[in-house]
Design a protein around this motif. Structure first.
Motif, PDB file in Angstrom:
ATOM      1  N   ASN A  82      -8.321  20.369 -55.575  1.00  0.00           N
ATOM      2  CA  ASN A  82      -7.529  20.315 -54.338  1.00  0.00           C
ATOM      3  C   ASN A  82      -8.366  20.604 -53.094  1.00  0.00           C
ATOM      4  OD1 ASN A  82      -5.110  19.722 -55.684  1.00  0.00           O
ATOM      5  ND2 ASN A  82      -4.743  21.887 -56.088  1.00  0.00           N
ATOM      6  N   ARG A 105     -10.622  22.929 -52.570  1.00  0.00           N
ATOM      7  CA  ARG A 105     -10.794  24.359 -52.265  1.00  0.00           C
ATOM      8  C   ARG A 105     -12.234  24.741 -51.993  1.00  0.00           C
ATOM      9  NH1 ARG A 105      -6.646  27.060 -56.623  1.00  0.00           N
ATOM     10  NH2 ARG A 105      -4.766  26.266 -55.627  1.00  0.00           N
ATOM     11  N   LYS A 127     -13.340  23.344 -48.615  1.00  0.00           N
ATOM     12  CA  LYS A 127     -12.743  24.136 -47.541  1.00  0.00           C
ATOM     13  C   LYS A 127     -13.484  25.463 -47.367  1.00  0.00           C
ATOM     14  CE  LYS A 127      -8.430  26.074 -45.894  1.00  0.00           C
ATOM     15  NZ  LYS A 127      -7.011  26.291 -46.133  1.00  0.00           N
ATOM     16  N   ALA A 128     -13.871  26.078 -48.473  1.00  0.00           N
ATOM     17  CA  ALA A 128     -14.608  27.341 -48.399  1.00  0.00           C
ATOM     18  C   ALA A 128     -15.986  27.131 -47.778  1.00  0.00           C
ATOM     19  CB  ALA A 128     -14.745  27.947 -49.790  1.00  0.00           C
TER      20      ALA A 128
END
Length: 75
Positions: free
Chosen positions: A48, A50, A53-54
Motif C-alpha cells: 500500500n 507504506r 511514504k516513509a
C-alpha cells in the motif's frame, strides 16, 4: 540529499548497483527521480505504498533549502 536517499534504498533492495538518482531543479521545487531494478520496485514501494511514504517523509524532513519544495519520484 542523494546520499541520504541512496543509503535508505540500498538497504532495501537486492540490486544496490542498479540504483539511479537524478535531480531536476525548477523554480520552486527540487525533484529527485529514483530508479531501481525492476525486481526491487515492490520492495521500495511496499505494501500500500507504506515504505515509499516513509522514505518521502524522511527526505522531506531532511531538506536544507526552506524556499524549495522537495519531491521524490519513484520510477
Amino acid at each position: 540529499m542523494k546520499a541520504l536517499i541512496e543509503s535508505i534504498v540500498s538497504s532495501l533492495v537486492d540490486h544496490p548497483d542498479d540504483i539511479k538518482i537524478t535531480e531536476t531543479e525548477e523554480e520552486a521545487k527540487l525533484v529527485y527521480h529514483l530508479t531501481v531494478h525492476p525486481d526491487d520496485v515492490g520492495k521500495v514501494i511496499g505494501k500500500n505504498g507504506r515504505i515509499a511514504k516513509a522514505i518521502r517523509t524522511v527526505v522531506y524532513a531532511a531538506k536544507t533549502d526552506a524556499k524549495k519544495r522537495i519531491y521524490l519520484d519513484i520510477m
